[in-house]
Write a protein that holds these residues in place. Structure first.
Motif, PDB file in Angstrom:
ATOM      1  N   LEU A  23       0.835  -1.194   0.000  1.00 18.82           N
ATOM      2  CA  LEU A  23       0.000   0.000   0.000  1.00 18.82           C
ATOM      3  C   LEU A  23       0.879   1.257   0.000  1.00 18.82           C
ATOM      4  CD1 LEU A  23      -2.957   0.822  -0.038  1.00 18.82           C
ATOM      5  CD2 LEU A  23      -2.872   0.952   2.454  1.00 18.82           C
ATOM      6  N   ASP A  24       1.939   1.255   0.789  1.00 17.61           N
ATOM      7  CA  ASP A  24       2.896   2.378   0.786  1.00 17.61           C
ATOM      8  C   ASP A  24       3.507   2.569  -0.602  1.00 17.61           C
ATOM      9  OD1 ASP A  24       2.420   2.759   3.492  1.00 17.61           O
ATOM     10  OD2 ASP A  24       4.314   1.869   4.151  1.00 17.61           O
TER      11      ASP A  24
ATOM     12  N   TYR B 149       0.829   4.172  -2.903  1.00 14.88           N
ATOM     13  CA  TYR B 149       0.670   5.590  -2.574  1.00 14.88           C
ATOM     14  C   TYR B 149       1.875   6.406  -3.025  1.00 14.88           C
ATOM     15  CZ  TYR B 149      -3.336   4.439   0.452  1.00 14.88           C
ATOM     16  OH  TYR B 149      -4.540   4.014   0.950  1.00 14.88           O
TER      17      TYR B 149
ATOM     18  N   TYR C  61      -0.847   6.568  -6.739  1.00 12.42           N
ATOM     19  CA  TYR C  61      -2.057   5.806  -7.047  1.00 12.42           C
ATOM     20  C   TYR C  61      -2.866   5.533  -5.780  1.00 12.42           C
ATOM     21  CZ  TYR C  61      -0.624   4.686 -11.845  1.00 12.42           C
ATOM     22  OH  TYR C  61      -0.293   4.751 -13.168  1.00 12.42           O
ATOM     23  N   GLN C  62      -4.094   5.102  -5.976  1.00  9.52           N
ATOM     24  CA  GLN C  62      -4.958   4.640  -4.900  1.00  9.52           C
ATOM     25  C   GLN C  62      -5.252   3.158  -5.152  1.00  9.52           C
ATOM     26  OE1 GLN C  62      -6.129   6.563  -2.180  1.00  9.52           O
ATOM     27  NE2 GLN C  62      -4.540   7.906  -2.993  1.00  9.52           N
ATOM     28  N   LEU C  63      -5.662   2.461  -4.103  1.00  4.39           N
ATOM     29  CA  LEU C  63      -5.953   1.036  -4.208  1.00  4.39           C
ATOM     30  C   LEU C  63      -7.450   0.786  -4.223  1.00  4.39           C
ATOM     31  CD1 LEU C  63      -5.050  -1.971  -4.091  1.00  4.39           C
ATOM     32  CD2 LEU C  63      -5.200  -1.753  -1.597  1.00  4.39           C
ATOM     33  N   GLU C  64      -7.897   0.058  -5.239  1.00  8.33           N
ATOM     34  CA  GLU C  64      -9.264  -0.451  -5.236  1.00  8.33           C
ATOM     35  C   GLU C  64      -9.237  -1.869  -4.677  1.00  8.33           C
ATOM     36  OE1 GLU C  64     -12.781  -1.631  -8.358  1.00  8.33           O
ATOM     37  OE2 GLU C  64     -11.467   0.034  -8.883  1.00  8.33           O
TER      38      GLU C  64
ATOM     39  N   SER D 160      -7.996  -2.399 -13.643  1.00  8.16           N
ATOM     40  CA  SER D 160      -8.236  -0.992 -13.318  1.00  8.16           C
ATOM     41  C   SER D 160      -9.143  -0.356 -14.363  1.00  8.16           C
ATOM     42  CB  SER D 160      -6.918  -0.222 -13.274  1.00  8.16           C
ATOM     43  OG  SER D 160      -6.028  -0.824 -12.366  1.00  8.16           O
TER      44      SER D 160
ATOM     45  N   LYS E  47      -5.206   6.297 -12.151  1.00  7.71           N
ATOM     46  CA  LYS E  47      -4.533   6.352 -10.844  1.00  7.71           C
ATOM     47  C   LYS E  47      -5.206   5.483  -9.784  1.00  7.71           C
ATOM     48  CE  LYS E  47      -1.231   9.198 -11.956  1.00  7.71           C
ATOM     49  NZ  LYS E  47       0.173   8.867 -11.786  1.00  7.71           N
ATOM     50  N   MET E  48      -5.952   4.454 -10.233  1.00 13.35           N
ATOM     51  CA  MET E  48      -6.610   3.518  -9.323  1.00 13.35           C
ATOM     52  C   MET E  48      -6.153   2.108  -9.673  1.00 13.35           C
ATOM     53  SD  MET E  48      -8.737   3.221  -6.767  1.00 13.35           S
ATOM     54  CE  MET E  48      -9.766   4.679  -6.679  1.00 13.35           C
TER      55      MET E  48
END
Length: 144
Positions: free
Chosen positions: A28-29, A32, A36-39, A73, A77-78
């Protein structure tokens, strides 16, 4: 805080992944840090034969590989995807590169994640950049 949408599964093998919380936080780090963001991100650990069949069926490649990434995706950016990993290839690579299975597994996990973040590895230049990114993010994992 909502649950991090990084999941780990096995397919056709028995394997217990250690340090799941650490790996989730680290990935996750990484996501970020790349803006980007995580779905949702699914890691599926499987056998050589399972991954070979997928490689033949979906990519028309008749070779063994350590990782195959499927990008689901739909928004910029997801991140959303499935990353299939052959634990047998990971074990062989760890021996070959005189590494641990855990370190090699993390390298392949971040490699697949980097593909979802837009990095390629077909040209020498792209492969060099991807390896630098892998090494950078692995160093951050090692410092946790």
């Amino acid at each position: 805080m909502s649950k991090i949408a990084i999941h780990f599964f096995t397919e056709d093998i028995s394997y217990t992944l250690k340090h799941k919380t650490l790996i989730r936080t680290w990935l996750l780090d990484t996501i970020y840090a790349e803006g980007y963001q995580l779905e949702e991100l699914n890691f599926i650990i499987c056998s050589d034969e399972y991954l070979l069949t997928m490689n033949q069926q979906y990519l028309d490649h008749d070779t063994y590989t350590d990782v195959i990434t499927f990008d689901h995706s739909e928004a910029l950016k997801m991140i959303a995807g499935d990353i299939f990993i052959s634990i047998e290839r990971i074990q062989e690579n760890a021996k070959e590169f005189k590494s641990t299975v855990f370190h090699e597994l993390c390298r392949v996990m971040v490699h697949g994640t980097l593909h979802l973040l837009g990095y390629k590895d077909k040209s020498k230049k792209d492969k060099t950049l991807m390896t630098q990114k892998e090494d950078h993010y692995l160093s951050l994992l090692n410092s946790k």
